[in-house]
Structure formats: C-alpha cells, structure tokens
Design an enzyme around this catalytic site. Sequence first.
Site, PDB file in Angstrom:
ATOM      1  N   SER A 117      -6.523  -2.590   1.673  1.00 39.20           N
ATOM      2  CA  SER A 117      -6.773  -2.062   0.317  1.00 39.20           C
ATOM      3  C   SER A 117      -7.171  -3.135  -0.685  1.00 39.20           C
ATOM      4  O   SER A 117      -7.004  -2.967  -1.890  1.00 39.20           O
ATOM      5  CB  SER A 117      -5.546  -1.295  -0.212  1.00 39.20           C
ATOM      6  OG  SER A 117      -5.359  -0.110   0.520  1.00 39.20           O
ATOM      7  N   SER A 134     -11.229   9.002   0.106  1.00 39.09           N
ATOM      8  CA  SER A 134     -11.315   8.152   1.301  1.00 39.09           C
ATOM      9  C   SER A 134     -12.528   8.496   2.155  1.00 39.09           C
ATOM     10  O   SER A 134     -12.853   9.667   2.378  1.00 39.09           O
ATOM     11  CB  SER A 134     -10.046   8.279   2.141  1.00 39.09           C
ATOM     12  OG  SER A 134      -8.937   7.774   1.443  1.00 39.09           O
ATOM     13  N   GLU A 146       0.819  -1.207   0.000  1.00 37.66           N
ATOM     14  CA  GLU A 146       0.000   0.000   0.000  1.00 37.66           C
ATOM     15  C   GLU A 146       0.860   1.268   0.000  1.00 37.66           C
ATOM     16  O   GLU A 146       0.395   2.349   0.354  1.00 37.66           O
ATOM     17  CB  GLU A 146      -0.945  -0.012   1.198  1.00 37.66           C
ATOM     18  CG  GLU A 146      -1.937  -1.164   1.173  1.00 37.66           C
ATOM     19  CD  GLU A 146      -2.801  -1.224   2.410  1.00 37.66           C
ATOM     20  OE1 GLU A 146      -3.798  -0.481   2.479  1.00 37.66           O
ATOM     21  OE2 GLU A 146      -2.484  -2.007   3.321  1.00 37.66           O
TER      22      GLU A 146
END
Length: 355
Positions: free
Chosen positions: A182, A316, A16
């Site tokens: 993720s 996000s 990530e």
Amino acid sequence: MPELTVLVLFGGKSVEHEVSWESARNVVAALNPEKYKVLLVGIDKDGLWRLCEKEDLERGECSQHCEEVVLLPHPEGGRLYSLSRREVVATPDVVFPLLHGTFGEDGTLQGLLEMANLPYVGSGVLGSAICMDKEVTKRLLREAGLPVVRFLCVRGSTIPSFSEVADILGVPFFVKPATLGSSVGTAKVEGREDFERKIAEAFQYDDRVLIEEYIAGREIECSVLGNEEPLASLPGEIVPRHEFYSYEAKYLDPEGAELLAPAPLDEETTRRVQELALLAFRICRCEGMARVDFFVREREIFINEVNTIPGFTKISMYPKLWEVSGIPYPELLDRLIELALKRAQEKRRLKRSFR
C-alpha cells in the site's frame, strides 16, 4: 440452506489494518447468502481474534462484546474456540483471508491455516512469503530473465551515501520498506537533502529498505486467477494525481488517482503484460489470486511487484479488472473459493506418513 461456511479474516497487526477492513466489507457484501454462511473474525492491532457481527464490520471496529476466539487444529478442519465459553463456536469450511501486509500476506497466517487443516483462498506459505519480500521477488524474477528495474537492498548498518546510490541508479529514485504494501513508507528521493530523512522513515517499518531506479512511465496492473492453469485479466492503468500512487492517493484522497480499466494499451503490449503476469505468478509460486504491477515506458515493460492478497475495496483494481474481463465480483469470489477447496482436496491425497 447455505452450502459452505466461509470464515472472513480481516484487520491484523499491520499498517494496512484499515485497508483490510474496507476489503472485508466489500467481499462480505458480494458473497451470495444462498451459497455461503459467513463468519467474521476481526484481528485487532494487538493480534487478538474476535468473532464479530456485520454491524461491527460496518462500524469499523470490534467492540468489547465480541468474543475472543482462537483457531484450534482438527483432523477434519480447524475449529473456532471461544475463550470465554470454553467451547467450539464455529467450524469453517474455508477461510477467505483479507489481511494485507505483515502477519497476513507474508506466509505466517498461511502456515497457521495449514497447521489447522483449513482450506484458504490465495497463495500458500512459500508464494506468500516470496511475494511479500520485494527483494526476493525481484531476484527470482531477474534470475528467470524477466524484466525488473535496477535496485539495491540495504540494512541499517550498510546504508550507502546519496552519491553512491545516484551513481548506480540515477536521480530521482525511490526508497521503500522491503516487506510492506500500500506504498506505506515509500518515498521519491529528488536530491541529497531529503535522502537521509526519507530512508530513515522507510526503516521505521522494516529492517531492510529497497532503493529502486525511477521509471518515468505508466503504471499498469494485471490480475491473475487460478492454480495450475491461471488466467490473466485485461490490464488496467493507474494515473496518479499525486507525485506517485502513494497511500494517500490510494485511500485518503477520493480524487487521488484515475483508474482506467481496461488500460488504453496496444494489442502487443496488452499481450506481453498478460504473458509476463502469468510467468511472474508461476515463478513466485502463487496460487489462487495475485495482482502483478508493472511500469511501461514506451515499448519497455518492467515488473514492479506481485501482490498475493490484493485489495478488494471499491476502488481496487483486482476485482475491477476481472469485471471488465467478463467475471463479475460475486462470480470471482465463487471461483476463488472453489480454487481454495480444490487445492485442499489435492493436498489431502498426499501421504503424510511412511511405513
């Protein structure tokens, strides 16, 4: 003059890594320059710490001119030490870790910051380690009576057959690495022919793989903020335009998903999601911040994951949900830093010796 020096840590030895850079860009842009002096340290994929400038952050890489630094413990708070100049170059007041995944979100970094005597945003060693491990999280939540989907956790030497999994969990089902985020390595298994390939891919990222029941429901997320008395945001909903909310849908395809903030839920479901988010936050020993992810199938609610360093990118959900709940992005960062400093102050009151 700025009151506090904030060390923003990003990058890291994780799949990530790139997501972390994007989170850092957004956080740095939102930190009030009248309140904070910002230090940027990018950790490359080999684990080297480099003191960066904003230009490096915007460009997406730490160039060779960026000084290599290490973190030195100190009774009054850790120092950044330049290996080339052989001197202390910065004294942070607080650290804002934006290292998603391995060596950042799993308690390892938190342990280092504790040893260095530096306040930091987010959960401590235990809460971080618990939530990074999806199997441990689910077992703790299930033991506490909270609803989680049925699952198996397997090692490479104990992989069940497709038929064995199908008999227990039904078809389709999901496979995912036990300690990643993720959606990296996550895949939906539709039949026998793709089971071996997809579980082998998951094992590329971890020595344990979670196999989960598929829930044909809505993907709901709820942000949590606080220490001893946490608050839950309004829930949001992810509507994937891919088969599921994959890494590609999250970060590579700008049209990969529709984000609904707040989620169109009835009042009772909203209240129950918030209640479960707060319970999960406490049970998993979280502090500062977390995003709790759910599946909602008609009136049934299942907790999926707890993320202790949620994304802070432009798309996000963690900051988006606080925006619609009445806390703007800059104020959210202020609160997170205040919570970190308050926790550190409370820890300093504890006795560390016995006479």
